[in-house]
Enzyme design. Structure first.
Site, PDB file in Angstrom:
ATOM      1  N   ASN A 187      41.170  30.161  43.645  1.00 56.67           N
ATOM      2  CA  ASN A 187      40.774  30.611  44.846  1.00 56.67           C
ATOM      3  C   ASN A 187      40.867  29.490  46.251  1.00 56.67           C
ATOM      4  O   ASN A 187      40.617  30.389  47.179  1.00 56.67           O
ATOM      5  CB  ASN A 187      39.372  31.277  44.282  1.00 56.67           C
ATOM      6  CG  ASN A 187      39.557  32.460  43.608  1.00 56.67           C
ATOM      7  OD1 ASN A 187      40.172  33.802  44.035  1.00 56.67           O
ATOM      8  ND2 ASN A 187      39.180  32.739  42.630  1.00 56.67           N
TER       9      ASN A 187
ATOM     10  N   ASN B  96      30.103  35.783  47.355  1.00 58.72           N
ATOM     11  CA  ASN B  96      31.019  34.909  45.276  1.00 58.72           C
ATOM     12  C   ASN B  96      31.890  36.363  45.396  1.00 58.72           C
ATOM     13  O   ASN B  96      31.941  36.884  46.033  1.00 58.72           O
ATOM     14  CB  ASN B  96      29.821  35.868  44.934  1.00 58.72           C
ATOM     15  CG  ASN B  96      29.963  35.167  43.313  1.00 58.72           C
ATOM     16  OD1 ASN B  96      30.699  34.532  43.122  1.00 58.72           O
ATOM     17  ND2 ASN B  96      29.432  36.039  42.199  1.00 58.72           N
TER      18      ASN B  96
ATOM     19  N   HIS C 195      33.487  38.280  42.141  1.00 60.55           N
ATOM     20  CA  HIS C 195      33.387  38.456  41.190  1.00 60.55           C
ATOM     21  C   HIS C 195      35.078  38.673  39.890  1.00 60.55           C
ATOM     22  O   HIS C 195      35.479  40.023  40.825  1.00 60.55           O
ATOM     23  CB  HIS C 195      32.089  39.414  40.835  1.00 60.55           C
ATOM     24  CG  HIS C 195      32.160  39.379  39.186  1.00 60.55           C
ATOM     25  ND1 HIS C 195      30.919  38.236  38.717  1.00 60.55           N
ATOM     26  CD2 HIS C 195      31.743  40.099  38.744  1.00 60.55           C
ATOM     27  CE1 HIS C 195      31.480  38.656  36.927  1.00 60.55           C
ATOM     28  NE2 HIS C 195      31.964  40.293  36.819  1.00 60.55           N
TER      29      HIS C 195
ATOM     30  N   ASP D 160      25.331  38.834  40.681  1.00 60.72           N
ATOM     31  CA  ASP D 160      26.145  39.800  41.046  1.00 60.72           C
ATOM     32  C   ASP D 160      26.261  41.039  41.410  1.00 60.72           C
ATOM     33  O   ASP D 160      26.301  42.315  41.484  1.00 60.72           O
ATOM     34  CB  ASP D 160      27.001  39.885  39.548  1.00 60.72           C
ATOM     35  CG  ASP D 160      27.646  38.748  39.296  1.00 60.72           C
ATOM     36  OD1 ASP D 160      28.492  38.041  39.874  1.00 60.72           O
ATOM     37  OD2 ASP D 160      27.734  38.735  37.479  1.00 60.72           O
TER      38      ASP D 160
HETATM   39  C1  GRF Z   1      38.350  32.785  39.356  1.00 58.51           C
HETATM   40  O1  GRF Z   1      39.115  34.943  37.842  1.00 58.51           O
HETATM   41  C2  GRF Z   1      36.201  34.125  39.552  1.00 58.51           C
HETATM   42  O2  GRF Z   1      36.585  35.116  39.511  1.00 58.51           O
HETATM   43  C3  GRF Z   1      35.752  33.644  38.734  1.00 58.51           C
HETATM   44  O3  GRF Z   1      36.300  32.476  38.014  1.00 58.51           O
HETATM   45  C4  GRF Z   1      37.836  32.657  38.106  1.00 58.51           C
HETATM   46  C5  GRF Z   1      37.732  31.236  39.148  1.00 58.51           C
HETATM   47  O4  GRF Z   1      39.427  30.408  38.992  1.00 58.51           O
HETATM   48  N1  GRF Z   1      34.238  33.493  38.970  1.00 58.51           N
HETATM   49  P1  GRF Z   1      39.520  29.254  40.069  1.00 58.51           P
HETATM   50  O5  GRF Z   1      38.362  28.506  39.951  1.00 58.51           O
HETATM   51  O6  GRF Z   1      39.148  29.853  42.203  1.00 58.51           O
HETATM   52  O7  GRF Z   1      40.917  29.533  39.846  1.00 58.51           O
END
Ligand code: GRF
Length: 312
Positions: A119, A218, A220, A261
């Site tokens: 992300n 955040n 989720h 959340d």
């Molecule tokens: C994602 O699925 C996020 O929503 C969750 O942890 C994962 C993180 O993935 N909370 P990354 O580290 O961004 O690849």
């Protein structure tokens, strides 16, 4: 935001030159022009000026060297353009400087991570792809554990990183508060306006939540309010979605409050649950949706924060 020196030619869109300045004998600034493949439309001309140069014939007279116009664009840039005199009919326009209006200036963010950082990568890529359009700048990446892929990714892009580790042997509630306090210290030190939790597994507590109220988002990996709360992270979320026989899942970008959340939802993206899905295959599909959602979510946070202050 700081002014950026550009000094590059732009292409005026024919027929858009400002008639009022032309009437007074000046070259009319183009009200639409293309720079680096993108069209900018002028919403108002803020000022017009000229620079003079002494004639070389020793007469003591001066001639107009450049007509400078500072304009505001519909997309929120303040740009200074000037016309370069080439002596031919095709005199060209040069974009001299550009900056964003305060109302559009990117928000300075810290991205908080615990894992692989895909992300975070989506945020980095979107900003690098279209630097002019990015509504955020990543000032800092903070991890709550050592050896994360996310911190490595940040390093590869020259983004400063820091660790906010739970003190060894401390009971969990106190450890969470210690991590939160360290994040607050780091955020203040880096002068960031907002925090983006991109796969960050520490649940915040203490002063940080109030200090950054309305300025923490955040992501989720489910459609909140379903499948959220304590224990709902990573594969647990996707396993619960499959066990409940849901036909769709997705992800949610929300503001963080004192709950887990529970804060107001900024946006959601939906994906189908397909026959034969495992937690891994569903997680992979949701993660792709997350990469779009996190960028849109941070841009939405920018718009929320900038809407709170009057435009200049
Ligand atoms: C994602 O699925 C996020 O929503 C969750 O942890 C994962 C993180 O993935 N909370 P990354 O580290 O961004 O690849």
């Amino acid at each position: 935001m700081a002014e950026r020196l550009v000094s590059e030619p732009v292409t005026a869109v024919p027929g858009t030159h400002n008639a009022s300045s032309m009437a007074s004998g000046e070259p009319g600034v183009p009200m639409a022009f293309v720079w680096r493949g993108r069209e900018y439309r002028v919403s108002r001309v803020l000022s017009s000026d000229k620079t003079l140069r002494p004639c070389r014939n020793g007469s003591g007279e001066s001639y107009v060297d450049k007509h400078l116009h500072t304009v505001e664009t519909e997309s929120g840039e303040i740009m200074t353009l000037y016309r370069k005199r080439t002596g031919s009919a095709s005199d060209s326009w040069i974009l001299y400087t550009t900056r964003m209006t305060k109302a559009r200036a990117p928000i300075r963010i810290a991205v908080l991570v615990s894992g692989g950082g895909s992300n975070l990568q989506a945020l980095i890529d979107a900003a690098e792809r279209d630097r002019e359009a990015a509504r955020y700048e990543i000032a800092l990446v903070v991890a709550d554990r050592e050896g994360t892929g996310a911190v490595e990714r940040a390093g590869r892009h020259g983004i400063p990183t820091a660790l906010a580790l739970p003190p060894a042997g401390m009971p969990r509630p106190q450890a969470r508060e210690a991590v939160s306090n360290e994040v607050l210290r780091l955020a203040r030190q880096a002068d960031v306006e907002a925090l983006v939790l991109a796969g960050f597994l520490t649940i915040f507590s203490g002063e940080l939540i109030d200090a950054f109220s309305g300025r923490i988002v955040n992501i989720h990996p489910a459609l909140l309010p379903k499948f959220g709360g304590k224990g709902m992270w990573g594969h647990h979320v996707h396993e619960a979605v499959l066990a409940a026989g849901e036909s769709e899942s997705g992800c949610t970008v929300h503001l963080v409050d004192a709950g887990c959340d529970t804060g107001p939802v900024l946006l959601q993206k939906r994906v189908p649950v397909l026959p034969g899905d495992t937690a891994d295959s569903l997680a992979a599909r949701v993660l792709l949706a997350e990469h779009r959602a996190i960028v849109e979510g941070v841009n939405a946070l920018h718009d929320l924060l900038r809407a709170e202050r009057p435009a200049d």
